[in-house]
Each structure stands twice: as structure tokens, then as C-alpha cells.
Design a protein around this motif. Structure first.
Motif, PDB file in Angstrom:
ATOM      1  N   ARG A 302      -3.160 103.708 -45.796  1.00  0.00           N
ATOM      2  CA  ARG A 302      -3.844 104.486 -44.765  1.00  0.00           C
ATOM      3  C   ARG A 302      -2.954 104.840 -43.573  1.00  0.00           C
ATOM      4  O   ARG A 302      -3.039 105.967 -43.070  1.00  0.00           O
ATOM      5  CB  ARG A 302      -5.113 103.750 -44.342  1.00  0.00           C
ATOM      6  N   ILE A 305      -1.126 107.837 -44.574  1.00  0.00           N
ATOM      7  CA  ILE A 305      -1.954 109.035 -44.610  1.00  0.00           C
ATOM      8  C   ILE A 305      -2.129 109.565 -43.190  1.00  0.00           C
ATOM      9  O   ILE A 305      -1.960 110.761 -42.932  1.00  0.00           O
ATOM     10  CB  ILE A 305      -3.316 108.736 -45.263  1.00  0.00           C
ATOM     11  N   ALA A 306      -2.437 108.675 -42.258  1.00  0.00           N
ATOM     12  CA  ALA A 306      -2.599 109.084 -40.858  1.00  0.00           C
ATOM     13  C   ALA A 306      -1.314 109.685 -40.304  1.00  0.00           C
ATOM     14  O   ALA A 306      -1.354 110.662 -39.549  1.00  0.00           O
ATOM     15  CB  ALA A 306      -3.040 107.896 -40.014  1.00  0.00           C
ATOM     16  N   CYS A 325      -3.721 104.994 -37.542  1.00  0.00           N
ATOM     17  CA  CYS A 325      -4.868 104.952 -38.448  1.00  0.00           C
ATOM     18  C   CYS A 325      -5.979 104.163 -37.765  1.00  0.00           C
ATOM     19  O   CYS A 325      -5.724 103.119 -37.172  1.00  0.00           O
ATOM     20  CB  CYS A 325      -4.468 104.283 -39.765  1.00  0.00           C
ATOM     21  N   CYS A 331     -10.773 108.452 -45.753  1.00  0.00           N
ATOM     22  CA  CYS A 331      -9.895 108.865 -46.855  1.00  0.00           C
ATOM     23  C   CYS A 331     -10.417 108.323 -48.184  1.00  0.00           C
ATOM     24  O   CYS A 331     -10.556 109.064 -49.172  1.00  0.00           O
ATOM     25  CB  CYS A 331      -8.468 108.390 -46.605  1.00  0.00           C
ATOM     26  N   CYS A 344      -8.361 112.996 -43.908  1.00  0.00           N
ATOM     27  CA  CYS A 344      -8.094 111.947 -42.930  1.00  0.00           C
ATOM     28  C   CYS A 344      -8.761 112.326 -41.621  1.00  0.00           C
ATOM     29  O   CYS A 344      -8.660 113.472 -41.173  1.00  0.00           O
ATOM     30  CB  CYS A 344      -6.584 111.792 -42.722  1.00  0.00           C
ATOM     31  N   TRP A 614     -13.987 113.004 -37.042  1.00  0.00           N
ATOM     32  CA  TRP A 614     -13.334 113.800 -38.092  1.00  0.00           C
ATOM     33  C   TRP A 614     -13.611 115.288 -37.892  1.00  0.00           C
ATOM     34  O   TRP A 614     -12.692 116.112 -37.910  1.00  0.00           O
ATOM     35  CB  TRP A 614     -13.837 113.330 -39.461  1.00  0.00           C
TER      36      TRP A 614
END
Length: 627
Positions: A302, A305-306, A325, A331, A344, A614
Motif C-alpha cells: 500500500r 501504491i500511495a 498511505c 485499494c 487509491c 477519495w
């Protein structure tokens, strides 16, 4: 530069030399085509990942079933797809990143463990084994560096090994040797086909966290039995089949970091092969873990991903530049829960790299006026500033962050606090952005600024009904209520996620808390990821928080809160009632300003796509990107 840190020292795993001690753990991103091919959508996402400094990357959910599909995952048994996977191998090697594949039987992931173990025929078992072995052979054929055999989270090898689920009486049941036969035959088969040319990583749950589940002692015994075939062990936790275990597999904002480090140290002490550990890690704790000697390598997903560049940023001393994150698990919820493309909450580019490409500077720059300094306005300002536009950000208060300031204030919201601080810091540090605090936008001011583009991000206002006790300290809005302002016995009106988080905060302070809502109790926490809602509800139950559902709030009086349900009306005595009925978008300001500038965009909570962090971040990014 932090090149002297042990996490940035090379590591030898079998025949493979990895440039540092950071591993991207496997994750299914649903970005492959439905036939399994890696096209531009996957390749653009993968490029951002491998160029960010990570040492090795495991491609998740690489299916080896011959009779499963279609699904947006790699199909390692299909020779016609290997050329597209070879493109990924070449791209990884271009950045000196080692690439491997998490080999699974996708079909088996959806069969309850006890059913699978005790109904699979010998032919079924051999077909499963054949698929995994062929997947490893195909991985080597395209130049991959390693494979990960998934034996954690209660999947096939663990299900067969676990005595509580394995009731077989043939050669795959009964004794320890028989219960571990299925995986030993797979590992032997891979070694017979590829020798030591391919590194084998084995994922294992350090413990399964359930009655009848495998303990850390069981798992160490298992690891020792297969160690001769394995080059590195990856230590996780929990069982995917049980929802109550999901917070252990995917630790949430309410859970501790480094949750598997203690178990990883036990494996490391008992084994001669290196150990990697996953579970609530980021770059900051990775350095602690490796320096302590608890594990040789740290795996994470994660944080990558962030911010796919977080490894290089940390190595170069730019820790403050890392986009944090927040462990919301959006996700995982999108890909595993909804079978949607990867998204994300804090990085709006993720999963959409093919569409948006790079955030390059524009040639025809414009003047952009942004009204509102909440998450949406901050994201819009950051994106527009990165593209070279001249940005003026107006915030009517003396503090940036909007309603998110309140959302992040609890002690257990450390990750959210760090994100908000990063968001504010990166906007303040951008020379293309002028911030004007304590400045309320008016039609006259907008006309005077004469921007090319106007972005309205004025957020939302709380829904606060008028009750008998309104205006007294008896009734408080959740955004204003604090532990100090409340008595011991608190009722929260509204069981949305904001109300549930408030209930947890008050219960941590030792208060007696009751939550009232009109929805059924089974729907509490809906809308968030199942991992986070499961974790939060577990903690609320452990703290003794009471839930009164399918009940309507009729009034709040000096005595307490009056509710009605199928049993009639009743009054619940309490010290305070905290209102958490949600937010209503701020349409008044929007209506006053939306027709002044031809190019006007409405984003965040005051738009039709608001309501969550989000959506706020996404809308801010999208509108600013298109300018």
C-alpha cells in the motif's frame, strides 16, 4: 542520501542479488485484460512502480489453473500470453528490479478450505500441482527472477496441512508427512524442472489467528520441512476465508504497524534461509525492522501504491516528500471486494496511468483561482501548480484542511494526520501557488481576480436537526464534541463511519457509548472497505459499545435521547447526545459564484461526486489535470 542504511544494501537470495531490502509484495490490481494479457493499462502502472526504487516486485494472483477464467489476472499456463509478461520482465530489469510471480490456483481461492481438502480427488490435486509447476517453468522461460508460492492466508498448502480441516485418509491426509505432501511435491517438481535458475519465495502465515488454526510453532515446523527447496520465506498472518481475519491480512488505520515482525524474528531464528516480512509496514518502519535483525527484507504494497517513488525518496533523504498511505484499504476493497480496477484514495493517478500519463507542465499556462482549502482544493492546487499554472488558493479560515482536520484529529488517525500534513506542505512549497488565508470568496473578488479558470471547493456543512435540547451542552455536533466536552454516558445519533469512529474514540477514553441508527445492525460500517469496517466493529464490540439499530431519533431532551422503533417510543438517559447525521453540500456559495467565469469547475464535497476523501482528491485532480 541514505545509501549507508542497511535497507539499501544488496541482498543475496539464492542466485539472485537484489539491490536493496524492499520488496513489493503481491497484489491483484485488476489492470490486466480479461484474457490475462498485460496491455498498456498494466504496463503504464507497472512502469511507475519499478522506476521508483523498489528492489523486487512480485506480480500478484498469477493464475495457474488450466480451466479458470476469464479474469483480469496473469495466466501463467497460457503460452500465448507470455510475450506480454516478458515485456514486464524487460521493463523491470531496465530499472534493476527483480521480478517474480505469485503462483496460485485461482479456482481454489474461492472454495472453502474444508470442502476443497476433503473433496479433491487425486486427479484434482495433481492438476493443481501441475499448473503451479508449469507456471514456474513459464516464469523462467521469459527471464523472470523468482516465483512466490502462496501458502499463506489459508490457501491450498495451509488448508491441507491444517489438521482441523484435513480429514483425508489417503496419502494426502493423516500424518505430518502426508499433510505436507502436496506442497513438497510442488517444490520438488519445480526444482526438477528449473534447478536453481529460479529463486523460490514461499509465503506463509506466521499464525492463523483462529480456533483450530495453525500456530507459529506449527508453521515453523512446516517451514523447516520445506526449507531445502525454498530460498526465502515471506511471513504474513491470518486466513482470507474468514472476514474476522481480514484486518490481520490487511492491517487498517486502527491497527498497529509491524504486526508480523515478532513472528518473523522467530522464523529467522529457526531457519537458515532469509526472511521477508509483510503487514503494516512502510519505509520508516522498514529501516527499524532490518536494522533490528528481525527480518532480512521488508515487504509492502500500500505505501508503494500511495507513492511508487517512496523508496527513492527515502533513500535520497526526501522523507517529507513521500505521499503517506492512510491504510483505508480502498485499494484492496476495489480490486478484491468489488473486482474493479485498482484505485487509491490519496493518489488519484493509480490505476489510471494509461489515461492521464505523466503530470507534465503545460505550455499554455493559465491563472487558476481555487476557492476552498480542503482536500479537494489542495489536490487541485497541487496538480495545477505541478503543471505550471499560476494558482491562487483562497481559504476563508486560518487553517488549511477543511472538514478533514476534524476527521483526522483522533489519536488512532496518525496516518490521516500525516497525509493532511503532506498535502498542506506540498501545496505551500510549490512556487506556482499563492495561498490567501482568512479570505472569503465573493463575486466581487472573483471578478477582480479575473481568472482563466475558477475551481469551487467549498465543501459541505453538517446536518443538524433542531431538537428540544438544541443550544445546550446536551447536544453536540460530532465535529465539535471532544472527550473533554462530553460526560461519561454518551449516545451517538448516526451510525455512519464518522459516528462509529467517534464511538471508538470516546470508548478509548473510558466513556460508556451507545450508537443509534435507523439501519439494521448488519449494515453498520457499510461504505468503507470490509477490512476497515471489520476491524472497527471488532474494536467497538471489545470496548462494550452498544448499538440500537432500526430506530429513529425523535428528540433530545434534558433527560436524554427519545427514539422510536417497532416496540414504540422510549427515552435513553445520557449525559450527552452527539449528532453524526452526515453532511450536506454547500450549494449557497456554489450558486453565488458558478456563473462568473466561463471555465468553472465544482469539486469535492460541494459537487455531485463528493462525500469521501477519495472522491474529493479524485475530483480535484481530474479537473486540475484537464486545465
Amino acid at each position: 542520501m541514505r545509501n549507508d542504511s542497511r535497507i539499501f544494501s544488496p541482498m543475496q537470495i539464492g542466485r539472485m542479488t537484489v539491490k536493496n531490502r524492499i520488496e513489493c509484495a503481491p497484489y491483484g490490481n485488476a489492470l490486466f485484460r480479461m484474457d490475462g494479457a498485460a496491455d498498456n493499462k498494466q504496463m503504464m502502472h507497472f512502469r511507475n512502480l519499478v522506476q521508483g526504487g523498489v528492489g523486487m516486485v512480485t506480480i500478484g494472483s498469477a493464475n495457474c489453473n488450466l480451466d479458470y477464467g476469464p479474469a483480469p489476472v496473469p495466466y501463467m499456463h497460457n503460452p500465448f500470453l507470455l510475450s506480454s509478461y516478458k515485456n514486464m520482465v524487460e521493463l523491470a530489469h531496465q530499472y534493476d528490479v527483480k521480478i517474480g510471480w505469485e503462483l496460485i490456483g485461482a479456482k481454489e481461492m474461492f472454495i472453502p478450505a474444508e470442502v476443497l481438502v476433503n473433496t479433491y480427488t487425486i486427479e484434482d490435486i495433481h492438476n493443481y500441482q501441475k499448473g503451479i509447476i508449469e507456471g514456474a517453468v513459464n516464469a523462467l522461460s521469459i527471464g523472470s527472477d523468482y516465483v512466490m508460492i502462496h501458502g499463506g492466508h489459508g490457501v491450498v498448502p495451509a488448508a491441507f496441512y491444517r489438521e482441523s480441516t484435513n480429514k483425508r485418509t489417503d496419502e494426502y491426509g493423516g500424518s505430518f508427512e502426508n499433510r505436507t505432501r502436496i506442497i513438497r511435491e510442488i517444490l520438488q517438481g519445480i526444482r526438477e524442472k528449473v534447478g536453481d535458475k529460479l529463486v523460490i519465495e514461499y509465503r506463509i502465515s506466521g499464525e492463523e489467528m483462529q480456533e483450530g488454526g495453525l500456530t507459529v510453532e506449527d508453521q515453523i515446523k512446516f517451514a523447516q520441512a520445506i526449507e531445502e527447496y525454498v530460498d526465502i520465506f515471506n511471513i504474513s498472518r491470518g486466513v482470507l476465508e474468514n472476514n474476522e481475519d481480514l484486518p490481520y491480512v490487511f492491517p487498517t488505520v486502527y491497527d498497529s504497524k509491524k504486526i508480523n515482525v515478532e513472528n518473523a524474528a522467530k522464523f529467522k531464528a529457526a531457519l537458515s534461509k532469509p526472511v521477508s516480512v509483510v503487514g503494516g509496514n512502510n519505509m520508516f518502519v522498514a529501516e527499524e525492522i532490518v536494522e533490528s535483525g528481525a527480518a532480512d527484507m521488508v515487504a509492502m504494497v500500500r505505501p508503494l501504491i500511495a507513492d511508487p517513488a517512496c523508496v527513492d525518496k527515502f533513500r535520497c533523504g526526501n522523507e517529507e516528500g513521500i505521499r503517506p498511505c492512510i491504510r483505508c484499504n480502498n485499494c484492496i476493497n476495489q480490486t478484491h471486494g468489488k473486482l474493479h480496477d485498482l484505485r487509491c484514495t490519496v493518489n488519484p493517478l493509480i490505476g489510471r496511468e494509461e489515461y492521464f500519463g505523466r503530470i507534465d507542465k503545460k505550455v499554455d499556462t493559465k491563472k487558476v483561482l481555487i476557492i476552498g482549502g480542503g482536500p479537494a482544493g489542495l489536490e487541485a492546487a497541487r496538480t495545477a501548480g505541478m503543471r505550471g499554472h499560476s494558482v491562487v488558493l483562497l481559504e476563508k479560515t486560518g487553517e488549511l484542511g477543511g472538514n478533514f482536520i476534524r476527521a483526522a484529529r483522533e489519536e488512532f488517525k496518525e496516518d490521516l494526520k500525516k497525509y493532511l500534513a503532506w498535502s498542506i506542505r506540498t501545496v505551500k512549497n510549490n512556487e506556482n501557488i499563492e495561498i490567501r488565508m482568512n479570505t472569503e470568496a465573493t463575486a466581487e473578488l472573483v471578478k477582480k481576480e479575473n481568472p482563466d479558470v475558477l475551481i469551487i471547493a467549498v465543501g459541505s456543512n453538517p446536518i443538524i436537526p433542531n431538537f428540544t435540547a438544541t443550544g445546550t451542552k446536551k447536544v453536540q455536533w460530532v465535529g465539535d464534541a471532544t472527550n473533554d466536552s462530553l460526560g461519561h454516558n454518551v449516545v451517538i445519533a448516526g451510525g455512519g463511519f464518522t459516528g462509529l469512529e467517534a464511538a471508538y474514540a470516546y470508548s478509548l477514553a473510558g466513556k460508556e457509548v451507545t450508537v443509534v441508527d435507523m439501519i439494521p445492525e448488519t449494515m453498520l460500517g457499510n461504505g468503507a472497505s470490509i477490512m476497515n469496517s471489520t476491524s472497527l466493529l471488532q474494536k467497538l464490540n471489545a470496548k462494550g459499545v452498544k448499538f440500537i439499530c432500526e430506530s429513529k431519533v425523535e428528540d433530545v431532551t434534558a433527560e436524554g435521547i427519545k427514539i422510536s422503533n417497532k416496540d414504540g417510543e422510549t427515552v435513553i438517559p445520557c449525559d450527552n447526545v452527539v449528532l453524526s447525521f452526515g453532511q450536506r453540500k454547500n450549494t449557497a456559495v456554489v450558486d453565488d459564484l458558478k456563473d462568473i467565469v466561463p471555465k468553472t469547475y465544482i469539486i469535492g464535497d460541494c459537487s455531485n461526486v463528493g462525500g469521501t476523501l477519495w472522491q474529493a482528491v479524485r475530483s480535484g485532480f481530474e479537473m486540475a489535470f484537464e486545465i
